[in-house]
Design a protein around this motif. Sequence first.
Motif, PDB file in Angstrom:
ATOM      1  N   GLY A  53      -0.952  11.986  -3.465  1.00 47.09           N
ATOM      2  CA  GLY A  53      -0.662  13.312  -2.947  1.00 47.09           C
ATOM      3  C   GLY A  53       0.173  14.079  -3.963  1.00 47.09           C
ATOM      4  O   GLY A  53       0.346  13.649  -5.101  1.00 47.09           O
ATOM      5  N   ARG A  54       0.753  15.184  -3.530  1.00 48.34           N
ATOM      6  CA  ARG A  54       1.460  16.065  -4.463  1.00 48.34           C
ATOM      7  C   ARG A  54       2.952  16.181  -4.200  1.00 48.34           C
ATOM      8  O   ARG A  54       3.718  16.437  -5.126  1.00 48.34           O
ATOM      9  CB  ARG A  54       0.845  17.475  -4.395  1.00 48.34           C
ATOM     10  CG  ARG A  54      -0.622  17.523  -4.723  1.00 48.34           C
ATOM     11  CD  ARG A  54      -1.202  18.920  -4.554  1.00 48.34           C
ATOM     12  NE  ARG A  54      -2.653  18.917  -4.811  1.00 48.34           N
ATOM     13  CZ  ARG A  54      -3.430  19.972  -4.674  1.00 48.34           C
ATOM     14  NH1 ARG A  54      -2.913  21.136  -4.269  1.00 48.34           N
ATOM     15  NH2 ARG A  54      -4.721  19.887  -4.916  1.00 48.34           N
ATOM     16  N   ARG A  55       3.358  15.981  -2.962  1.00 50.71           N
ATOM     17  CA  ARG A  55       4.721  16.357  -2.577  1.00 50.71           C
ATOM     18  C   ARG A  55       5.560  15.149  -2.207  1.00 50.71           C
ATOM     19  O   ARG A  55       5.109  14.211  -1.564  1.00 50.71           O
ATOM     20  CB  ARG A  55       4.659  17.312  -1.378  1.00 50.71           C
ATOM     21  CG  ARG A  55       5.815  18.263  -1.306  1.00 50.71           C
ATOM     22  CD  ARG A  55       5.721  19.116  -0.083  1.00 50.71           C
ATOM     23  NE  ARG A  55       6.317  18.460   1.078  1.00 50.71           N
ATOM     24  CZ  ARG A  55       6.675  19.074   2.193  1.00 50.71           C
ATOM     25  NH1 ARG A  55       6.461  20.364   2.309  1.00 50.71           N
ATOM     26  NH2 ARG A  55       7.213  18.423   3.191  1.00 50.71           N
ATOM     27  N   TYR A 108       0.823  -1.206   0.000  1.00 48.04           N
ATOM     28  CA  TYR A 108       0.000   0.000   0.000  1.00 48.04           C
ATOM     29  C   TYR A 108       0.865   1.267   0.000  1.00 48.04           C
ATOM     30  O   TYR A 108       2.005   1.271   0.465  1.00 48.04           O
ATOM     31  CB  TYR A 108      -0.889   0.026   1.242  1.00 48.04           C
ATOM     32  CG  TYR A 108      -1.890  -1.101   1.310  1.00 48.04           C
ATOM     33  CD1 TYR A 108      -3.053  -1.085   0.547  1.00 48.04           C
ATOM     34  CD2 TYR A 108      -1.674  -2.193   2.161  1.00 48.04           C
ATOM     35  CE1 TYR A 108      -3.969  -2.118   0.615  1.00 48.04           C
ATOM     36  CE2 TYR A 108      -2.596  -3.235   2.236  1.00 48.04           C
ATOM     37  CZ  TYR A 108      -3.736  -3.193   1.456  1.00 48.04           C
ATOM     38  OH  TYR A 108      -4.639  -4.218   1.524  1.00 48.04           O
ATOM     39  N   PHE A 109       0.279   2.353  -0.514  1.00 47.92           N
ATOM     40  CA  PHE A 109       0.905   3.664  -0.335  1.00 47.92           C
ATOM     41  C   PHE A 109      -0.187   4.722  -0.231  1.00 47.92           C
ATOM     42  O   PHE A 109      -1.235   4.634  -0.857  1.00 47.92           O
ATOM     43  CB  PHE A 109       1.907   3.988  -1.442  1.00 47.92           C
ATOM     44  CG  PHE A 109       1.367   4.018  -2.852  1.00 47.92           C
ATOM     45  CD1 PHE A 109       0.831   5.186  -3.394  1.00 47.92           C
ATOM     46  CD2 PHE A 109       1.415   2.885  -3.652  1.00 47.92           C
ATOM     47  CE1 PHE A 109       0.358   5.224  -4.696  1.00 47.92           C
ATOM     48  CE2 PHE A 109       0.943   2.909  -4.959  1.00 47.92           C
ATOM     49  CZ  PHE A 109       0.408   4.080  -5.487  1.00 47.92           C
ATOM     50  N   VAL A 110       0.070   5.715   0.609  1.00 49.86           N
ATOM     51  CA  VAL A 110      -0.880   6.788   0.875  1.00 49.86           C
ATOM     52  C   VAL A 110      -0.594   7.993  -0.008  1.00 49.86           C
ATOM     53  O   VAL A 110      -1.487   8.558  -0.638  1.00 49.86           O
ATOM     54  CB  VAL A 110      -0.828   7.213   2.362  1.00 49.86           C
ATOM     55  CG1 VAL A 110      -1.786   8.378   2.627  1.00 49.86           C
ATOM     56  CG2 VAL A 110      -1.166   6.031   3.268  1.00 49.86           C
ATOM     57  N   ASN A 111       0.655   8.400  -0.063  1.00 48.45           N
ATOM     58  CA  ASN A 111       1.051   9.611  -0.779  1.00 48.45           C
ATOM     59  C   ASN A 111       1.374   9.336  -2.243  1.00 48.45           C
ATOM     60  O   ASN A 111       0.851   9.996  -3.139  1.00 48.45           O
ATOM     61  CB  ASN A 111       2.265  10.237  -0.086  1.00 48.45           C
ATOM     62  CG  ASN A 111       2.602  11.607  -0.629  1.00 48.45           C
ATOM     63  OD1 ASN A 111       1.716  12.400  -0.932  1.00 48.45           O
ATOM     64  ND2 ASN A 111       3.891  11.894  -0.755  1.00 48.45           N
ATOM     65  N   GLY A 112       2.228   8.359  -2.499  1.00 49.73           N
ATOM     66  CA  GLY A 112       2.576   8.068  -3.874  1.00 49.73           C
ATOM     67  C   GLY A 112       3.788   7.161  -3.986  1.00 49.73           C
ATOM     68  O   GLY A 112       4.376   6.741  -2.992  1.00 49.73           O
ATOM     69  N   MET A 113       4.134   6.861  -5.242  1.00 49.94           N
ATOM     70  CA  MET A 113       5.292   6.017  -5.514  1.00 49.94           C
ATOM     71  C   MET A 113       6.128   6.656  -6.608  1.00 49.94           C
ATOM     72  O   MET A 113       5.625   7.441  -7.412  1.00 49.94           O
ATOM     73  CB  MET A 113       4.874   4.606  -5.916  1.00 49.94           C
ATOM     74  CG  MET A 113       4.167   4.488  -7.240  1.00 49.94           C
ATOM     75  SD  MET A 113       3.921   2.745  -7.736  1.00 49.94           S
ATOM     76  CE  MET A 113       5.588   2.271  -8.220  1.00 49.94           C
ATOM     77  N   TYR A 142       9.273  18.508  -2.933  1.00 45.53           N
ATOM     78  CA  TYR A 142       9.257  18.484  -4.396  1.00 45.53           C
ATOM     79  C   TYR A 142       7.852  18.117  -4.881  1.00 45.53           C
ATOM     80  O   TYR A 142       7.387  16.996  -4.686  1.00 45.53           O
ATOM     81  CB  TYR A 142      10.295  17.497  -4.929  1.00 45.53           C
ATOM     82  CG  TYR A 142      11.710  17.943  -4.674  1.00 45.53           C
ATOM     83  CD1 TYR A 142      12.391  18.727  -5.608  1.00 45.53           C
ATOM     84  CD2 TYR A 142      12.356  17.632  -3.479  1.00 45.53           C
ATOM     85  CE1 TYR A 142      13.688  19.167  -5.375  1.00 45.53           C
ATOM     86  CE2 TYR A 142      13.650  18.073  -3.231  1.00 45.53           C
ATOM     87  CZ  TYR A 142      14.317  18.836  -4.175  1.00 45.53           C
ATOM     88  OH  TYR A 142      15.585  19.270  -3.924  1.00 45.53           O
ATOM     89  N   TYR A 143       7.202  19.072  -5.553  1.00 42.74           N
ATOM     90  CA  TYR A 143       5.816  18.882  -5.988  1.00 42.74           C
ATOM     91  C   TYR A 143       5.787  18.229  -7.367  1.00 42.74           C
ATOM     92  O   TYR A 143       5.491  18.869  -8.377  1.00 42.74           O
ATOM     93  CB  TYR A 143       5.087  20.224  -5.977  1.00 42.74           C
ATOM     94  CG  TYR A 143       4.788  20.696  -4.575  1.00 42.74           C
ATOM     95  CD1 TYR A 143       3.574  20.419  -3.968  1.00 42.74           C
ATOM     96  CD2 TYR A 143       5.752  21.399  -3.838  1.00 42.74           C
ATOM     97  CE1 TYR A 143       3.307  20.827  -2.667  1.00 42.74           C
ATOM     98  CE2 TYR A 143       5.497  21.804  -2.541  1.00 42.74           C
ATOM     99  CZ  TYR A 143       4.274  21.517  -1.968  1.00 42.74           C
ATOM    100  OH  TYR A 143       4.020  21.926  -0.669  1.00 42.74           O
TER     101      TYR A 143
END
Length: 308
Positions: A203-205, A135-140, A210-211
């Motif tokens: 997410g973005r960051r 799983y990931f919440v923000n990103g990969m 770093y966005y």
Amino acid sequence: MQKDQKWGFIVNPVAGNGLAKTYLPVIEKHAKTRNLNYDIVLTEYHNHAVELAHDFAVKGYKYIIAVGGDGTIHEAATGLLQHDHDATLGAIPAGSGNDIIPMLGFPHHFTDKDWDVFFNCNTVHSDVGVCNGHYFVNGMGLGIDAQIAVSKTQAEEDINKKHTSYFSHIIKTILSFKEEPFTLILGEEETNVHCLIYTIGNGRRFGGGYYLTPEAIANDSTFDICFADKLSILERILLLAKVPSGTHIKNKKVMYSQADRILLQFNTKVPYHLDGEIYYDEQFIVNILPKKLKLLYNPEGDHYFGSN
């Protein structure tokens, strides 16, 4: 806030070079002031927060709070998601990067007002990503950002040995990184390309500021994808300089898109990160789980959510 609702605080004492541990008396103060029914536990090893979050949820804790950095939040979320628990996850920023916190509309350092908002228990359902069963919440991220994450780990080891600096590892990575060829499958379309940057954002960051996916919405049932193919060293430097502001997506050599399912195939195992945690693989099956995780957030802050 009902007094019979249990709160479980999971503190990673080494997060933020020990910053998280200093939050112990602060948490105690706020919990007692609000007459919470609470417990505080400390993590003792990698992935311990997975076990602790699961244990809290099994015992009926309503709110499970990760105190640390993105890795601690990632582990606690995994502990809830692996067994489909209904508990609400909260996060108190005490790490070095804290890239998930802005998604929730909170700042890196809580003021008294932020603590009040936090304990108002506003909730939102966030999408969650799954890559190869993780799983990931923000990103990969794949490519140079994943290699930089690997370099960061190496830098921390070398700094302890007084061999080098984190900055020197970053520069070395930018100058020496070799783009790996891979096959990308989006829907019915299959493309053979090289990977300088391939970021899948809920997410973005990323990377402490770093966005990479600056337009992502964390509950719209789709990932935002930022992709860059081969670039010269100068082009790399100029592009990466724009990432903190998110303006890199205006570059003609950057492709920005959305998808809810992605298939990637490399010729060899490559590093990738999920919420900053490093893994290695050569094939990637990435799916989104819409509104899978309940989170505490600040509805008045600059969060990354659309209408709940």
